[in-house]
Design a protein around this motif. Structure first.
Motif, PDB file in Angstrom:
ATOM      1  N   THR A   6       1.195  -1.333   0.602  1.00  0.00           N
ATOM      2  CA  THR A   6      -0.410   0.359   0.238  1.00  0.00           C
ATOM      3  C   THR A   6       1.178   1.370   0.028  1.00  0.00           C
ATOM      4  O   THR A   6       0.589   2.342  -1.036  1.00  0.00           O
ATOM      5  CB  THR A   6      -1.090   0.247   1.192  1.00  0.00           C
ATOM      6  OG1 THR A   6      -1.397  -1.506   1.347  1.00  0.00           O
ATOM      7  CG2 THR A   6      -2.535   1.562   1.353  1.00  0.00           C
ATOM      8  N   THR A   7       1.958   1.278   0.722  1.00  0.00           N
ATOM      9  CA  THR A   7       2.728   2.606   0.805  1.00  0.00           C
ATOM     10  C   THR A   7       3.237   2.542  -0.253  1.00  0.00           C
ATOM     11  O   THR A   7       3.699   3.889  -0.592  1.00  0.00           O
ATOM     12  CB  THR A   7       3.652   2.235   1.794  1.00  0.00           C
ATOM     13  OG1 THR A   7       3.169   1.950   3.238  1.00  0.00           O
ATOM     14  CG2 THR A   7       5.250   3.498   2.133  1.00  0.00           C
ATOM     15  N   PHE A   8       4.493   1.956  -1.300  1.00  0.00           N
ATOM     16  CA  PHE A   8       4.930   1.244  -2.013  1.00  0.00           C
ATOM     17  C   PHE A   8       3.445   2.307  -3.406  1.00  0.00           C
ATOM     18  O   PHE A   8       3.758   3.373  -4.053  1.00  0.00           O
ATOM     19  CB  PHE A   8       4.870   0.215  -3.059  1.00  0.00           C
ATOM     20  CG  PHE A   8       6.019   0.129  -4.114  1.00  0.00           C
ATOM     21  CD1 PHE A   8       7.739   0.446  -3.921  1.00  0.00           C
ATOM     22  CD2 PHE A   8       5.635   0.046  -5.057  1.00  0.00           C
ATOM     23  CE1 PHE A   8       8.423   0.439  -4.562  1.00  0.00           C
ATOM     24  CE2 PHE A   8       6.541  -0.052  -6.083  1.00  0.00           C
ATOM     25  CZ  PHE A   8       7.930   0.466  -6.023  1.00  0.00           C
ATOM     26  N   PHE A   9       2.540   1.706  -3.298  1.00  0.00           N
ATOM     27  CA  PHE A   9       1.397   2.109  -3.991  1.00  0.00           C
ATOM     28  C   PHE A   9       1.021   4.013  -4.507  1.00  0.00           C
ATOM     29  O   PHE A   9       1.143   4.314  -5.285  1.00  0.00           O
ATOM     30  CB  PHE A   9       0.146   1.116  -4.104  1.00  0.00           C
ATOM     31  CG  PHE A   9      -0.571   1.864  -4.712  1.00  0.00           C
ATOM     32  CD1 PHE A   9      -1.137   1.036  -6.217  1.00  0.00           C
ATOM     33  CD2 PHE A   9      -2.143   2.778  -4.687  1.00  0.00           C
ATOM     34  CE1 PHE A   9      -1.862   2.171  -7.055  1.00  0.00           C
ATOM     35  CE2 PHE A   9      -2.960   2.607  -4.857  1.00  0.00           C
ATOM     36  CZ  PHE A   9      -3.126   2.779  -6.039  1.00  0.00           C
ATOM     37  N   ILE A  10       0.757   4.491  -2.668  1.00  0.00           N
ATOM     38  CA  ILE A  10       0.825   5.188  -2.915  1.00  0.00           C
ATOM     39  C   ILE A  10       2.359   6.215  -3.203  1.00  0.00           C
ATOM     40  O   ILE A  10       1.618   7.135  -3.873  1.00  0.00           O
ATOM     41  CB  ILE A  10       0.546   5.568  -0.799  1.00  0.00           C
ATOM     42  CG1 ILE A  10      -0.794   4.890  -0.875  1.00  0.00           C
ATOM     43  CG2 ILE A  10       0.432   7.632  -0.473  1.00  0.00           C
ATOM     44  CD1 ILE A  10      -1.457   4.889   0.546  1.00  0.00           C
ATOM     45  N   ALA A  11       2.530   6.143  -2.983  1.00  0.00           N
ATOM     46  CA  ALA A  11       4.609   6.615  -3.029  1.00  0.00           C
ATOM     47  C   ALA A  11       4.778   6.544  -4.923  1.00  0.00           C
ATOM     48  O   ALA A  11       4.868   7.750  -5.179  1.00  0.00           O
ATOM     49  CB  ALA A  11       5.701   5.799  -2.829  1.00  0.00           C
ATOM     50  N   THR A 128      14.747  12.499  -9.945  1.00  0.00           N
ATOM     51  CA  THR A 128      14.166  13.081  -9.534  1.00  0.00           C
ATOM     52  C   THR A 128      12.919  11.778  -9.100  1.00  0.00           C
ATOM     53  O   THR A 128      12.623  12.413  -7.426  1.00  0.00           O
ATOM     54  CB  THR A 128      14.013  14.484 -10.667  1.00  0.00           C
ATOM     55  OG1 THR A 128      14.229  15.432 -10.695  1.00  0.00           O
ATOM     56  CG2 THR A 128      13.114  15.558  -9.235  1.00  0.00           C
ATOM     57  N   VAL A 129      12.880  11.826  -9.811  1.00  0.00           N
ATOM     58  CA  VAL A 129      11.631  10.455  -9.376  1.00  0.00           C
ATOM     59  C   VAL A 129      11.900   9.242  -8.439  1.00  0.00           C
ATOM     60  O   VAL A 129      11.402   8.962  -7.069  1.00  0.00           O
ATOM     61  CB  VAL A 129      11.072   9.767 -10.237  1.00  0.00           C
ATOM     62  CG1 VAL A 129      10.651   8.278 -10.717  1.00  0.00           C
ATOM     63  CG2 VAL A 129      10.949  10.359 -11.481  1.00  0.00           C
ATOM     64  N   ALA A 130      13.155   9.034  -7.973  1.00  0.00           N
ATOM     65  CA  ALA A 130      13.255   8.390  -7.236  1.00  0.00           C
ATOM     66  C   ALA A 130      13.966   8.776  -5.868  1.00  0.00           C
ATOM     67  O   ALA A 130      13.320   8.645  -4.903  1.00  0.00           O
ATOM     68  CB  ALA A 130      15.451   7.732  -7.704  1.00  0.00           C
ATOM     69  N   VAL A 131      14.353  10.532  -5.991  1.00  0.00           N
ATOM     70  CA  VAL A 131      14.533  10.800  -4.949  1.00  0.00           C
ATOM     71  C   VAL A 131      12.501  11.257  -4.104  1.00  0.00           C
ATOM     72  O   VAL A 131      12.327  11.450  -3.346  1.00  0.00           O
ATOM     73  CB  VAL A 131      14.628  12.498  -4.869  1.00  0.00           C
ATOM     74  CG1 VAL A 131      14.669  13.447  -3.511  1.00  0.00           C
ATOM     75  CG2 VAL A 131      16.284  12.170  -5.276  1.00  0.00           C
ATOM     76  N   GLY A 132      12.185  11.335  -5.066  1.00  0.00           N
ATOM     77  CA  GLY A 132      10.403  12.036  -5.156  1.00  0.00           C
ATOM     78  C   GLY A 132       9.846  10.769  -4.505  1.00  0.00           C
ATOM     79  O   GLY A 132       9.202  11.117  -3.337  1.00  0.00           O
ATOM     80  N   PHE A 133      10.237   9.609  -4.784  1.00  0.00           N
ATOM     81  CA  PHE A 133       9.738   8.423  -3.894  1.00  0.00           C
ATOM     82  C   PHE A 133       9.787   8.382  -2.728  1.00  0.00           C
ATOM     83  O   PHE A 133       9.674   7.658  -2.144  1.00  0.00           O
ATOM     84  CB  PHE A 133      10.281   6.878  -5.083  1.00  0.00           C
ATOM     85  CG  PHE A 133       9.349   6.009  -3.899  1.00  0.00           C
ATOM     86  CD1 PHE A 133       8.269   5.893  -5.046  1.00  0.00           C
ATOM     87  CD2 PHE A 133       9.724   4.788  -3.746  1.00  0.00           C
ATOM     88  CE1 PHE A 133       7.740   4.066  -5.292  1.00  0.00           C
ATOM     89  CE2 PHE A 133       9.137   3.921  -3.283  1.00  0.00           C
ATOM     90  CZ  PHE A 133       7.977   3.087  -4.215  1.00  0.00           C
TER      91      PHE A 133
END
Length: 201
Positions: A6-11, A128-133
């Motif tokens: 769930t956390t992975f999905f939300i992120a 940026t996506v990796a940091v944002g995740f």
């Protein structure tokens, strides 16, 4: 495992919203320039002037807790950071020869932006996506821990930490496992972002 999923999905959803809309805003603002760019960047500055987690708490307090609302709130708050980074890339790339050649060949603005320039921003965008995740995982965990994120019977890492408080002394592993999972996710994506950053250098 369900909580981690769930956390992975939300992120993931949060980052996708931020990246897609932020990239579009940044590309258009950077290419058009002038007053439009100025207005967009001032709005951007206003949003980034406040702590993101505070704004997210305000949004979720207004919208109500829940998975969809936390994705929406965090996704909106991630747009400015992506927009600023993509805009910087756009300003750098639009003066290069391949863009000038496309203009001379009669390519329209949208074609130049999305066909010629956007593909050349992917390395910066991926970093940026990796940091944002990472930030999205921490934000979700924090908000669910405060009771404003995923609601029962749903589970997330933050929600698991919240519910584990009651058993901290009798069953400490109930808090240990979600905590370790968060750390592993953060470390993993930090290494990914670092690797992508070195590749771009």
């Amino acid at each position: 495992m369900n909580g981690a999923g769930t956390t992975f999905f939300i992120a993931l959803c949060t980052v996708l919203i931020g990246a897609v809309f932020g990239a579009v805003v940044g590309l258009v603002a950077g290419y058009v320039g002038g007053w439009f760019d100025e207005v967009v960047m001032r709005i951007n500055d206003m949003l980034t002037a406040f702590p993101s987690i505070l704004l997210a708490l305000i949004f979720v307090s207004i919208l109500g807790p829940g998975t969809f609302n936390i994705i929406l709130a965090l996704g909106i708050l991630f747009i400015p950071s992506f927009a600023r980074i993509v805009r910087s890339e756009m300003i750098r790339l639009k003066e290069l020869n391949f863009v000038k050649s496309a203009r001379l060949m009669g390519a329209g603005r949208l074609r130049i932006i999305f066909v010629h320039i956007l593909p050349n921003t992917y390395k910066t965008l991926l970093t940026t996506v990796a940091v944002g995740f990472n930030n999205a995982v921490l934000a979700e965990a924090g908000m669910s821990y405060l009771g404003l994120g995923v609601q029962p019977p749903g589970a997330s890492l933050g929600r698991m930490l919240l519910e584990a408080q009651s058993y901290l002394f009798t069953a400490p592993w109930s808090a240990l496992f979600p905590g370790i999972t968060i750390v592993v996710i953060i470390l993993g994506f930090s290494l990914i972002s670092e690797g992508l950053g070195e590749e771009n250098a």
